[in-house]
Write a protein that holds these residues in place. Structure first.
Motif, PDB file in Angstrom:
ATOM      1  N   GLN A   3       9.118 -11.046 -18.423  1.00 42.11           N
ATOM      2  CA  GLN A   3       9.881 -11.385 -19.629  1.00 42.11           C
ATOM      3  C   GLN A   3       9.053 -12.117 -20.678  1.00 42.11           C
ATOM      4  N   GLY A   4       8.047 -12.876 -20.223  1.00 42.92           N
ATOM      5  CA  GLY A   4       7.216 -13.597 -21.176  1.00 42.92           C
ATOM      6  C   GLY A   4       6.199 -12.711 -21.857  1.00 42.92           C
ATOM      7  N   TYR A   5       5.626 -11.769 -21.088  1.00 43.22           N
ATOM      8  CA  TYR A   5       4.571 -10.937 -21.651  1.00 43.22           C
ATOM      9  C   TYR A   5       4.960  -9.464 -21.825  1.00 43.22           C
ATOM     10  N   LEU A   6       5.304  -8.767 -20.738  1.00 42.78           N
ATOM     11  CA  LEU A   6       5.400  -7.311 -20.792  1.00 42.78           C
ATOM     12  C   LEU A   6       6.523  -6.820 -21.700  1.00 42.78           C
ATOM     13  N   PHE A   7       7.742  -7.303 -21.500  1.00 46.54           N
ATOM     14  CA  PHE A   7       8.847  -6.800 -22.325  1.00 46.54           C
ATOM     15  C   PHE A   7       8.615  -7.019 -23.820  1.00 46.54           C
ATOM     16  N   TYR A  10      12.889  -1.547 -21.992  1.00 46.17           N
ATOM     17  CA  TYR A  10      13.755  -1.823 -20.856  1.00 46.17           C
ATOM     18  C   TYR A  10      13.414  -0.936 -19.665  1.00 46.17           C
ATOM     19  N   VAL A  11      13.222   0.352 -19.911  1.00 37.93           N
ATOM     20  CA  VAL A  11      12.971   1.291 -18.811  1.00 37.93           C
ATOM     21  C   VAL A  11      11.599   1.051 -18.183  1.00 37.93           C
ATOM     22  N   LEU A  25      18.529  -1.996 -13.539  1.00 37.16           N
ATOM     23  CA  LEU A  25      19.843  -2.511 -13.907  1.00 37.16           C
ATOM     24  C   LEU A  25      19.872  -4.032 -14.059  1.00 37.16           C
ATOM     25  N   ILE A  26      19.114  -4.751 -13.238  1.00 44.54           N
ATOM     26  CA  ILE A  26      19.162  -6.210 -13.320  1.00 44.54           C
ATOM     27  C   ILE A  26      18.231  -6.752 -14.393  1.00 44.54           C
ATOM     28  N   LEU A  27      17.166  -6.026 -14.720  1.00 47.34           N
ATOM     29  CA  LEU A  27      16.223  -6.535 -15.719  1.00 47.34           C
ATOM     30  C   LEU A  27      16.880  -6.817 -17.073  1.00 47.34           C
TER      31      LEU A  27
END
Length: 310
Positions: free
Chosen positions: A160-164, A180-181, A219-221
């Motif tokens: 969540q901090g870097y990749l997304f 998201y995918v 689904l949870i991400l």
């Protein structure tokens, strides 16, 4: 809330993504290599992990954060690590407290819904609520979760901090769907060494456990991302992830018949009842626009600005 990472050149962004994924995945396989070499296999969902297993898991969970910090500092050189990875408290403090409380309440609600679905479907062996020892169990579950929080920072600083944010940097609909995918898939496949050892789905072959993990993570991400977006901080996502991976699993065991076999594929957040619960909540977030960074930008920008140093 904005996911902008500055005016990073496209070549730097792509190089950073490849380095991040490479280091995170190599770190996971390296950390799990002692268990893989020893032929370790988890036999059932009630089996407790030993000291070596705990040490390997802890080392593996730190790999995404180390990868993210390495990329920010040495590859992208895109600013302070704390700001770039959203490692900050939301201001004012009351808002931060509400954001952290939501990171407890929502996963607890989703887990409760998943257990209810499994019970009504006849797949979860619900034995009732044992009120006499419930308080002690809750206190132990919360304490265990808080103790493990540093390890979940190790994961969520990466995902969540870097990749997304890197994948969603363009902020258009197409980029967000891809973010998201791809983040969900990368998050799931990163668990491959533990899946091969029956970590999340004991007794299941890889061709069952890997697709199941892909569905679970995809689904949870968005739930973790929503916690990050609405607060402007990665900390609520860390708390939410810690709950799902510790307290939620504990809820499955606590309210089940102690003599019954537990199959994560059919109960809890890792199984199809959890997919239904999480899918319904993600559908609500999507339909109300809450998975788009622009939904939060206007309301969080003043608070984020106040946290920056002049």
């Amino acid at each position: 809330m904005t996911l902008s990472t500055g005016s990073l050149p496209l070549v730097n962004r792509r190089r950073g993504l490849f380095v991040f994924l490479g280091v995170a995945y190599i770190g996971m396989w390296a950390a799990m290599s002692p268990l893989l070499a020893s032929g370790y296999r988890r036999g059932n969902a009630r089996e407790e992990t030993g000291a070596l297993e705990e040490a390997c898991i802890a080392a593996a969970m730190l790999a995404p954060a180390l990868a993210a910090i390495l990329v920010v500092r040495c590859v992208e050189r895109s600013g302070r690590v704390r700001d770039t990875l959203a490692l900050r408290w939301t201001k004012p403090w009351g808002r931060a407290a509400r954001a952290c409380l939501m990171a407890f309440v929502v996963p607890a609600g989703l887990t409760t819904a998943a257990l209810a679905i499994g019970t009504f479907a006849g797949r979860y062996p619900f034995s009732g609520v044992h009120w006499n020892g419930l308080g002690a169990w809750l206190a132990g579950a919360v304490l265990n979760m808080l103790v493990s929080l540093p390890l979940f920072f190790g994961e969520e600083l990466g995902w969540q901090g870097y990749l997304f944010p890197r994948l969603a940097q363009d902020s258009d609909r197409r980029s967000l769907i891809r973010a998201y995918v791809v983040t969900g898939a990368a998050f799931a496949v990163w668990h491959l060494p533990t899946l091969l050892m029956g970590g999340q789905y004991p007794g299941r072959p890889w061709y069952v456990s890997v697709p199941a993990m892909l569905v679970s993570c995809t689904l949870i991400l968005p739930v973790f991302t929503w916690l990050r977006l609405r607060s402007g901080s990665v900390i609520p996502a860390v708390i939410g992830h810690a709950f799902v991976s510790s307290a939620s699993v504990g809820m499955v065991k606590e309210f089940a018949d102690p003599q019954a076999a537990l199959d994560p594929l059919h109960m809890g957040m890792a199984g199809w009842p959890g997919w239904i619960a999480a899918g319904a909540f993600v559908a609500f977030l999507t339909l109300t626009g809450r998975l788009q960074p622009s939904f939060y930008r206007a309301r969080t920008a003043p608070h984020l600005a106040s946290t920056r140093r002049p």
